[in-house]
Design a protein around this motif. Sequence first.
Motif, PDB file in Angstrom:
ATOM      1  N   TYR A   1       9.348 -18.611   8.309  1.00 18.17           N
ATOM      2  CA  TYR A   1       8.088 -18.383   8.254  1.00 18.17           C
ATOM      3  C   TYR A   1       6.770 -18.767   6.868  1.00 18.17           C
ATOM      4  O   TYR A   1       5.910 -18.433   7.344  1.00 18.17           O
ATOM      5  CB  TYR A   1       7.182 -17.315   9.597  1.00 18.17           C
ATOM      6  CG  TYR A   1       7.731 -17.912  10.716  1.00 18.17           C
ATOM      7  CD1 TYR A   1       7.853 -18.112  11.919  1.00 18.17           C
ATOM      8  CD2 TYR A   1       8.870 -16.199  10.986  1.00 18.17           C
ATOM      9  CE1 TYR A   1       8.931 -18.129  12.608  1.00 18.17           C
ATOM     10  CE2 TYR A   1       9.636 -16.108  11.919  1.00 18.17           C
ATOM     11  CZ  TYR A   1       9.694 -17.239  13.032  1.00 18.17           C
ATOM     12  OH  TYR A   1      10.048 -16.744  14.146  1.00 18.17           O
TER      13      TYR A   1
ATOM     14  N   ALA B   1      17.544 -12.445  17.093  1.00 25.93           N
ATOM     15  CA  ALA B   1      16.968 -12.973  17.319  1.00 25.93           C
ATOM     16  C   ALA B   1      16.107 -12.910  16.542  1.00 25.93           C
ATOM     17  O   ALA B   1      15.111 -11.742  16.437  1.00 25.93           O
ATOM     18  CB  ALA B   1      16.705 -14.185  18.221  1.00 25.93           C
ATOM     19  N   VAL B   2      14.818 -13.803  15.725  1.00 29.09           N
ATOM     20  CA  VAL B   2      13.937 -13.812  15.187  1.00 29.09           C
ATOM     21  C   VAL B   2      12.756 -15.001  15.986  1.00 29.09           C
ATOM     22  O   VAL B   2      13.333 -16.081  15.285  1.00 29.09           O
ATOM     23  CB  VAL B   2      13.609 -14.047  13.561  1.00 29.09           C
ATOM     24  CG1 VAL B   2      12.335 -13.972  12.925  1.00 29.09           C
ATOM     25  CG2 VAL B   2      14.456 -12.765  13.006  1.00 29.09           C
ATOM     26  N   ILE B   3      11.730 -14.455  16.615  1.00 28.63           N
ATOM     27  CA  ILE B   3      10.909 -15.150  16.681  1.00 28.63           C
ATOM     28  C   ILE B   3       9.718 -14.802  16.807  1.00 28.63           C
ATOM     29  O   ILE B   3       8.808 -13.461  16.456  1.00 28.63           O
ATOM     30  CB  ILE B   3      11.206 -15.152  18.673  1.00 28.63           C
ATOM     31  CG1 ILE B   3      10.522 -16.083  19.262  1.00 28.63           C
ATOM     32  CG2 ILE B   3      11.023 -14.137  18.983  1.00 28.63           C
ATOM     33  CD1 ILE B   3      11.490 -16.524  20.755  1.00 28.63           C
ATOM     34  N   SER B   4       8.371 -15.729  16.558  1.00 32.35           N
ATOM     35  CA  SER B   4       7.438 -15.819  16.301  1.00 32.35           C
ATOM     36  C   SER B   4       6.115 -16.362  18.109  1.00 32.35           C
ATOM     37  O   SER B   4       6.750 -17.310  18.210  1.00 32.35           O
ATOM     38  CB  SER B   4       6.308 -16.625  15.151  1.00 32.35           C
ATOM     39  OG  SER B   4       5.143 -16.617  15.377  1.00 32.35           O
TER      40      SER B   4
ATOM     41  N   ASP C   1       1.291 -19.205  18.113  1.00 29.70           N
ATOM     42  CA  ASP C   1       0.995 -20.828  18.743  1.00 29.70           C
ATOM     43  C   ASP C   1       0.688 -22.071  18.245  1.00 29.70           C
ATOM     44  O   ASP C   1      -0.026 -23.241  18.593  1.00 29.70           O
ATOM     45  CB  ASP C   1       0.603 -20.750  20.460  1.00 29.70           C
ATOM     46  CG  ASP C   1      -0.260 -20.143  21.003  1.00 29.70           C
ATOM     47  OD1 ASP C   1      -1.001 -19.622  20.055  1.00 29.70           O
ATOM     48  OD2 ASP C   1      -1.167 -20.509  21.964  1.00 29.70           O
ATOM     49  N   CYS C   2      -0.217 -21.373  16.714  1.00 27.91           N
ATOM     50  CA  CYS C   2      -0.690 -22.256  16.092  1.00 27.91           C
ATOM     51  C   CYS C   2      -0.340 -23.594  16.179  1.00 27.91           C
ATOM     52  O   CYS C   2      -0.819 -24.766  16.093  1.00 27.91           O
ATOM     53  CB  CYS C   2      -0.844 -21.997  14.822  1.00 27.91           C
ATOM     54  SG  CYS C   2      -2.070 -20.365  14.550  1.00 27.91           S
TER      55      CYS C   2
ATOM     56  N   THR D   1       3.118 -24.092  17.448  1.00 31.78           N
ATOM     57  CA  THR D   1       4.274 -24.408  18.229  1.00 31.78           C
ATOM     58  C   THR D   1       3.614 -24.122  19.477  1.00 31.78           C
ATOM     59  O   THR D   1       3.255 -22.855  19.881  1.00 31.78           O
ATOM     60  CB  THR D   1       5.683 -23.654  18.190  1.00 31.78           C
ATOM     61  OG1 THR D   1       5.875 -23.497  16.158  1.00 31.78           O
ATOM     62  CG2 THR D   1       7.256 -23.406  18.765  1.00 31.78           C
TER      63      THR D   1
ATOM     64  N   ILE E   1       8.011 -21.249  23.491  1.00 32.50           N
ATOM     65  CA  ILE E   1       8.131 -19.730  22.814  1.00 32.50           C
ATOM     66  C   ILE E   1       8.523 -18.521  23.757  1.00 32.50           C
ATOM     67  O   ILE E   1       9.159 -17.980  23.833  1.00 32.50           O
ATOM     68  CB  ILE E   1       6.621 -18.710  22.094  1.00 32.50           C
ATOM     69  CG1 ILE E   1       7.058 -19.906  21.031  1.00 32.50           C
ATOM     70  CG2 ILE E   1       6.411 -18.086  21.597  1.00 32.50           C
ATOM     71  CD1 ILE E   1       5.024 -19.870  20.677  1.00 32.50           C
TER      72      ILE E   1
END
Lengths: 239, 239
Positions: free
Chosen positions: B84, B125-128, B131-132, B134, B139
Amino acid sequence: MLKIVGFGSGAKDNMTLEASAAISSAQLIVGYNTYVDILKQYFPDKEYYSTNMMQEKERCQYAIDMANEGRDVVLVCSGDSGVYGMASLVYELADEGTDIKVISGVTAANSGAACLGAPLSHDFAVISLSDCMTPWELIKKRIRAMAESDMVMCIYNPSSRRRAGYLKEACDIVMEVQPADTVCGYVRNIGRDNETAGVLTLKELADFKADMFTTVYIGNSHTKIINGKMVTPRGYKVV
Amino acid sequence: MLKIVGFGSGAKDNMTLEASAAISSAQLIVGYNTYVDILKQYFPDKEYYSTNMMQEKERCQYAIDMANEGRDVVLVCSGDSGVYGMASLVYELADEGTDIKVISGVTAANSGAACLGAPLSHDFAVISLSDCMTPWELIKKRIRAMAESDMVMCIYNPSSRRRAGYLKEACDIVMEVQPADTVCGYVRNIGRDNETAGVLTLKELADFKADMFTTVYIGNSHTKIINGKMVTPRGYKVV
């Protein structure tokens, strides 16, 4: 005090300042033979205790015992000690009285990504293909789930003599969902003198001869090649 | 030459030797205001160029232009510049002639994990949740896939004023698959003076007030609490 230290890729430069300080001030450094050999180049005048692969439990217990006796002990792992490293095993073996500190490091997913470009710039998963301690069926289930949700994957331990066909099998699962020309990459011997890296398609990766010193990347539907680098954009919305 | 450098959590100690050397030898350091303010404490006598949030593209372009003019430029990111971070954006903006090197760093997933114990010792897992850039639907799909395949999750950007209910929604999705007492954890202000960390259940996490400086961990079916630490075992096979 027992510090569990990830020393990064193996290049001295990839070590954090904290890891370097912890190792250089330790009274005893405990680790796997290969890792200890790397560290002896950088910190030659230290006391080391090393054992072979498969002796993880014995090695962690020794580090715990020495710390409990009052010594300043560092247990070393390559990459980050919390990613397929010794940190969890130490917590499982130690009792409440042992003073434990985990010192984070750069794991191969990240040091390898820097060699390839920027493959992990969005959501990603780290998965090991080693079935020594995890059922192969569960590993395959995870690979399918990641592919179906368009996650970038970083694969550790993609191959060994006993598991020669595993990477192909993993790629075949991904190809049921993603196109054969999905952008992939590999890095071998990250941070070592003989480091090599390359970008290839998913179809090519299925037949790629990885070894146990290789880290593999499978892109998602947005991953592309820019000037020879593997790049996953930070965002998928057209702004 | 343009080096894209991740400087870790913000504690100087968490920086790699390579990152530290690159910053201290750079002619110009470019970054987001908050990050530049951190680095000025450690490297006060340098030339800095900083911009606000949402000006990423302009900032990267400036760094590229200055490198193309022959200056030794470092573009800084917290954590790892490839997670990111700005590395992918630079590759997208630069042309073939720009000399680019990515220098990896310790991303928050790993520095935060060290505070909690060893939550990421197996596949993760790495997840953000941002929602800017994506779609939120994607998600959520990914979170469901992670939960269904029993992956440990590390969540970046769990909350913001505009996205106050997102972490709860994410936890609710996981609770459709995993029990409400699944071991979870949070770390706030990793590597800063006011760092705090805690272990809690998935049900408690759903109502936890995370902010944008918090990193969140959701364990899998094997994650447990040992002496107050969040630990995922390295293997799931009973040996």
